[in-house]
Design an enzyme around this catalytic site. Structure first.
Site, PDB file in Angstrom:
ATOM      1  N   CYS A 220      -2.216   0.004   7.376  1.00  9.73           N
ATOM      2  CA  CYS A 220      -1.171   1.222   7.110  1.00  9.73           C
ATOM      3  C   CYS A 220      -1.264   1.976   8.409  1.00  9.73           C
ATOM      4  CB  CYS A 220      -1.891   1.994   6.023  1.00  9.73           C
ATOM      5  SG  CYS A 220      -1.646   1.054   4.256  1.00  9.73           S
TER       6      CYS A 220
ATOM      7  N   GLU B 267       1.054   3.775   1.868  1.00  8.53           N
ATOM      8  CA  GLU B 267       1.396   4.348   3.062  1.00  8.53           C
ATOM      9  C   GLU B 267       2.718   3.618   3.542  1.00  8.53           C
ATOM     10  OE1 GLU B 267      -3.049   5.225   3.299  1.00  8.53           O
ATOM     11  OE2 GLU B 267      -1.779   3.747   2.446  1.00  8.53           O
TER      12      GLU B 267
ATOM     13  N   CYS C  81      -5.859   2.283   5.650  1.00  5.04           N
ATOM     14  CA  CYS C  81      -6.600   0.973   6.163  1.00  5.04           C
ATOM     15  C   CYS C  81      -5.971   0.683   7.550  1.00  5.04           C
ATOM     16  CB  CYS C  81      -6.170  -0.181   5.190  1.00  5.04           C
ATOM     17  SG  CYS C  81      -4.643  -0.609   4.943  1.00  5.04           S
TER      18      CYS C  81
ATOM     19  N   HIS D 138       0.830  -1.256   0.131  1.00  2.00           N
ATOM     20  CA  HIS D 138       0.029  -0.013  -0.060  1.00  2.00           C
ATOM     21  C   HIS D 138       0.991   1.295  -0.050  1.00  2.00           C
ATOM     22  CE1 HIS D 138      -3.758  -2.069   1.863  1.00  2.00           C
ATOM     23  NE2 HIS D 138      -3.175  -2.872   0.880  1.00  2.00           N
TER      24      HIS D 138
END
Length: 168
Positions: A98, A67, A95, A65
């Site tokens: 993250c 992040e 999320c 992801h």
């Protein structure tokens, strides 16, 4: 969960600038065939430490992801004290995974674009596209060190890379 959508939060000029950079990275992710998410980390002195996109499809890494990619970029080069004064700008609400990575990195501030509730409208409720139903704010609230969280912000701009991307 409330059916009311979170209100858009106003941003300072620097926060608007860096959040727009994260949104631009989400478009890069999309153009490269990845899910449209981007992130930027900026030090407390205003130095851009990372500018990255989600790379799930390119790498085959389900944890790639934006992040997490940003944190992986900065954490080997910058200590926890530097990151405590840093801001992570994310094109979308982080999320649970993250948010956990943000906690472990010691980043002290997060500014995000589209929130999880609005993102769900684009993504639909397909089982393979579901997130854990937990706000990043819930994860941050459990942290022993403060993590300031601002968002949703620039919702319309942050939404654009998602238009037509998700298959309902």
């Amino acid at each position: 969960m409330s059916s009311l959508l979170p209100s858009e939060q106003p941003l300072s000029e620097p926060d608007s600038l860096y959040l727009r950079q994260a949104i631009a990275m989400s478009q890069v992710a999309r153009e490269r065939g990845n899910r449209p998410f981007g992130a930027v980390i900026v030090s407390g002195t205003g130095q851009v430490l990372a500018e990255v996109w989600n790379s799930n499809v390119e790498t085959g890494d389900c944890t790639a992801h934006a992040e997490v990619n940003a944190i992986r970029t900065v954490s080997p080069r910058h200590g926890r004290d530097t990151l405590a004064a840093a801001t992570l700008y994310s094109s979308a609400e982080p999320c649970v995974m993250c948010a956990g990575a943000i906690f472990w990195s010691n980043i002290g501030r997060v500014v995000f674009g589209i929130d999880a509730q609005r993102l769900r409208v684009f993504r639909g409720e397909r089982p393979e596209q579901r997130d854990a139903e937990l706000s990043c704010r819930d994860v941050f609230a459990a942290s022993p060190h403060p993590i300031e969280c601002i968002g949703p912000a620039l919702i319309e701009e942050a939404s654009r890379p998602h238009g037509g991307f998700w298959k309902l």
